[in-house]
Enzyme design. Structure first.
Site, PDB file in Angstrom:
ATOM      1  N   GLU A 188       0.823  -1.211   0.000  1.00 45.53           N
ATOM      2  CA  GLU A 188       0.000   0.000   0.000  1.00 45.53           C
ATOM      3  C   GLU A 188       0.855   1.258   0.000  1.00 45.53           C
ATOM      4  O   GLU A 188       0.514   2.250  -0.646  1.00 45.53           O
ATOM      5  CB  GLU A 188      -0.942   0.010   1.217  1.00 45.53           C
ATOM      6  CG  GLU A 188      -1.989  -1.091   1.210  1.00 45.53           C
ATOM      7  CD  GLU A 188      -3.078  -0.868   0.176  1.00 45.53           C
ATOM      8  OE1 GLU A 188      -3.133   0.217  -0.411  1.00 45.53           O
ATOM      9  OE2 GLU A 188      -3.878  -1.793  -0.036  1.00 45.53           O
ATOM     10  N   ARG A 192       0.485   3.791  -3.212  1.00 51.25           N
ATOM     11  CA  ARG A 192      -0.127   5.084  -2.889  1.00 51.25           C
ATOM     12  C   ARG A 192       0.907   6.190  -2.766  1.00 51.25           C
ATOM     13  O   ARG A 192       0.794   7.240  -3.397  1.00 51.25           O
ATOM     14  CB  ARG A 192      -0.922   4.979  -1.580  1.00 51.25           C
ATOM     15  CG  ARG A 192      -2.086   4.006  -1.636  1.00 51.25           C
ATOM     16  CD  ARG A 192      -2.800   3.961  -0.291  1.00 51.25           C
ATOM     17  NE  ARG A 192      -3.718   2.830  -0.208  1.00 51.25           N
ATOM     18  CZ  ARG A 192      -5.027   2.923   0.017  1.00 51.25           C
ATOM     19  NH1 ARG A 192      -5.576   4.110   0.161  1.00 51.25           N
ATOM     20  NH2 ARG A 192      -5.777   1.847   0.094  1.00 51.25           N
ATOM     21  N   ASP A 320      -5.097 -10.078  -7.810  1.00 49.80           N
ATOM     22  CA  ASP A 320      -5.408  -9.197  -8.934  1.00 49.80           C
ATOM     23  C   ASP A 320      -4.246  -8.471  -9.598  1.00 49.80           C
ATOM     24  O   ASP A 320      -3.919  -8.698 -10.756  1.00 49.80           O
ATOM     25  CB  ASP A 320      -6.485  -8.187  -8.509  1.00 49.80           C
ATOM     26  CG  ASP A 320      -6.154  -7.474  -7.199  1.00 49.80           C
ATOM     27  OD1 ASP A 320      -5.063  -7.696  -6.639  1.00 49.80           O
ATOM     28  OD2 ASP A 320      -7.004  -6.686  -6.727  1.00 49.80           O
ATOM     29  N   GLU A 453     -12.723  -0.035  -9.460  1.00 52.19           N
ATOM     30  CA  GLU A 453     -12.331  -0.984 -10.502  1.00 52.19           C
ATOM     31  C   GLU A 453     -13.247  -0.990 -11.720  1.00 52.19           C
ATOM     32  O   GLU A 453     -12.781  -1.053 -12.864  1.00 52.19           O
ATOM     33  CB  GLU A 453     -12.219  -2.393  -9.916  1.00 52.19           C
ATOM     34  CG  GLU A 453     -10.973  -2.621  -9.080  1.00 52.19           C
ATOM     35  CD  GLU A 453     -11.052  -1.955  -7.716  1.00 52.19           C
ATOM     36  OE1 GLU A 453      -9.979  -1.722  -7.112  1.00 52.19           O
ATOM     37  OE2 GLU A 453     -12.172  -1.676  -7.240  1.00 52.19           O
ATOM     38  N   THR A 537      -1.543   0.686 -10.179  1.00 49.37           N
ATOM     39  CA  THR A 537      -2.786   0.088  -9.704  1.00 49.37           C
ATOM     40  C   THR A 537      -3.566   1.015  -8.779  1.00 49.37           C
ATOM     41  O   THR A 537      -4.686   0.710  -8.397  1.00 49.37           O
ATOM     42  CB  THR A 537      -2.506  -1.260  -9.007  1.00 49.37           C
ATOM     43  OG1 THR A 537      -3.724  -2.002  -8.901  1.00 49.37           O
ATOM     44  CG2 THR A 537      -1.895  -1.043  -7.628  1.00 49.37           C
TER      45      THR A 537
END
Length: 581
Positions: A188, A192, A320, A453, A537
């Site tokens: 993360e 981010r 994913d 998504e 992503t």
């Protein structure tokens, strides 16, 4: 003397051909001379005429080209440069997309939503990781790294919110501190914070963002120091101690470990320091040692041996973005030979994905199953709704027949994901769905935490096909967010998409991804062109840079090692406590 006379006689003989009397005494030669003169004159005249005509044509073409350029510039000043890719498998060819007047209005509505979310964050949670709109206070979900602020930098820049961007930039420069005794998610934090800072740097050329990105990346790197190169998923930012969470049984997560390549490769390119790229690419090398024929990996990987542990295979939570990054690193490297191995691994995984495709009855919704050993589970996460966009983006690397097959699959899956939204009372999607014979789809976990998504896939499909249907679907989803999630101090998720009961959290990815993809859905395609940028992503655009350094997937042991971590968004571990309050 004899040689002199002979030379004079020869010279005298040569000059006789210039004497008119010579030809008057020889009428045949005179006639030939005249004919030759006429022919030469005709050729010269003809060539001059052609040159004059050509000059006139060129002049006319230049005038027409000038007029066309003026028209194009006038059109661009009003609508932007709107060109897109054809469906013929050749991404170098362009297809003009019409700009609808209603797009301007819708884009402004999305921009206003961003301003509402951002101003609420500024007022009640400035510098904190996330805003709790119902209680109007900030919380540090990521150890106080300013997650929402950093996540929003590129969204503010793209939307032209200059003053807001500048205030955020000053906070990054003066207040963003990574020396925290905090157990951070490597995954993360990378997608981010590192991704957000790199994107802000690529957009603005402001060195402060690159310096901060390097600072946090250096703190994350010890997580990759494992025997296999597969990273641990958690690290203490101040001390550098890395480990995996207890609930994984000591294993690393596939999606967490395979979703730092874009960011770390970009950081090496921009700093000239290869260590970040080496750490990230060693992960792919390690995974490639035992990469299966169907390209599908279980979600748990042993960081000591680098081998897969018995666990689920999924394109949803914890699986994913590994598949997403195989494709996107190939795009990031401008599809050069150096990154061809990524594309080859991705294509193998897409063959595996085809084995997981099923259709519902009675409506024939296409969905992606999960796999446990030999068994398939008829369940699909909303997180897996990134797949239609990924398939559409990757379809242009195939030949015409395969390209159309995967693009059609992308469109079918997008229809299913859109119906995740349309099938509930609030028109917002739940966290996951189950499929039963004769019943189509039913909500499993029923919360909605403002995920991006489906909107992400609609953005790609519109950019790559020009089909305005995807814009209409996106607009319907945006209106559902406005109706159900907007509150006085920002936006919140729903505890239940059937009842509409609200939670108390504005996720940072709502500003970073959901609103950004909606804004771009209604923007000209020249705004963050897919020919120039690749999205990580977390929807942070990173500039595409060609690569010449070949990656050796055959000899992973000769390369360095890496690591990673999970968290509620991509790992699917939502804040259950929020829904119990």
């Amino acid at each position: 003397m004899a040689r002199t006379r002979s030379s004079s006689a020869s010279a005298s003989s040569g000059w006789r051909y210039c004497n008119p009397s010579y030809y008057l005494k020889r009428p045949k030669r005179l006639a030939l001379l005249f004919i030759g003169f006429v022919c030469v004159t005709f050729v010269v005249w003809d060539r001059q005429t052609l040159v004059r005509e050509h000059e006139v044509d060129i002049s006319k073409l230049k005038e027409e080209a000038k007029e066309l350029r003026n028209l194009v510039e006038e059109y661009k000043s009003k609508h932007g440069d709107v060109v897109e890719r054809r469906k013929d498998g050749d991404s170098s060819k362009k297809l003009a997309l019409p700009v609808e007047p209603i797009d301007d209005e819708r884009r402004e509505k999305v921009k206003e939503a961003m301003l509402h979310a951002w101003s609420s964050y500024e007022k009640y949670a400035w510098g904190n990781d996330e805003l709790q709109p119902q209680s109007r206070q900030g919380v540090n979900s990521f150890g106080g790294l300013g997650a929402t602020l950093v996540d929003s930098l590129d969204t503010l820049y793209i939307m032209g919110l200059k003053e807001e961007f500048q205030r955020a930039r000053e906070w990054v420069a003066n207040s963003l501190d990574f020396n925290k005794d905090y157990e951070a998610s490597v995954f993360e934090t990378t997608i981010r914070v590192v991704g957000g800072l790199l994107s802000a740097y690529d957009l603005s050329d402001d060195e402060v963002f690159l310096e901060k990105a390097r600072d946090i990346a250096d703190r994350l790197l010890p997580a990759w120091n494992t025997p296999s190169g597969i990273p641990y998923n958690v690290i203490n930012l101040a001390r550098g101690n890395a480990h995996n969470p207890g609930w994984t049984g000591g294993n690393s997560i596939l999606a967490d470990s395979g979703t730092e390549q874009l960011e770390l490769i970009a950081l090496s390119q921009r700093t000239g320091d290869p260590k970040y790229q080496q750490k990230a690419e060693n992960v792919i090398s390690a995974l490639n040692r035992s990469f299966p024929d169907d390209g599908l990996l279980p979600i748990y990987i042993n960081p000591e041996s680098g081998t897969s542990s018995y666990s689920a295979i999924t394109f949803g939570a914890m699986g994913d973005s590994f598949y997403e990054y195989l494709l996107k690193v190939w795009i990031q490297g401008n599809k050069t030979a150096a990154v061809r191995p990524y594309r080859e691994m991705w294509e193998r995984s897409m063959k595996g994905l085809l084995s997981l495709i099923r259709k519902t009855t009675p409506s024939s919704f296409t969905y992606i199953c999960e796999k446990n050993g030999p068994s398939l589970t008829d369940k699909m996460d909303e997180l897996a709704c990134f797949a239609p966009g990924m398939l559409a983006l990757g379809s242009f690397g195939y030949g015409p027949e395969e390209s159309q097959k995967f693009l059609s699959l992308a469109e079918e899956l997008a229809w299913t994901c859109y119906n995740f939204y349309q099938s509930t009372r609030t028109k917002l999607a739940g966290e996951n769905y189950f499929f039963h014979a004769g019943e189509d789809m039913s909500v499993g976990t029923s919360w909605n935490i403002l995920r991006p998504e489906t909107v992400e896939s609609l953005f790609y499909l519109w950019r790559l096909t020009g089909n305005n249907t995807y814009k209409e679907w996106g607009w319907n989803i945006f209106q559902a967010f406005e109706k159900n999630s907007r509150v006085e101090a920002g936006y919140v998720g729903l505890k239940d998409v059937n009842t509409g009961i609200k939670d108390n959290m504005m996720q940072s990815f709502f500003l970073a991804e959901t609103l950004k993809y909606l804004y771009l859905l209604f923007s000209p395609s020249s705004v963050i062109s897919l020919d120039e940028w690749v999205f990580n992503t977390e929807a942070h655009p990173i500039r595409i840079v060609p690569r010449n350094d070949a990656m050796n997937l055959a000899k992973p042991d000769e390369q360095q090692k890496p690591t990673i971590r999970l968290r509620n968004r991509k790992a699917g571990r939502s804040r259950v406590g929020d829904y119990k309050n």
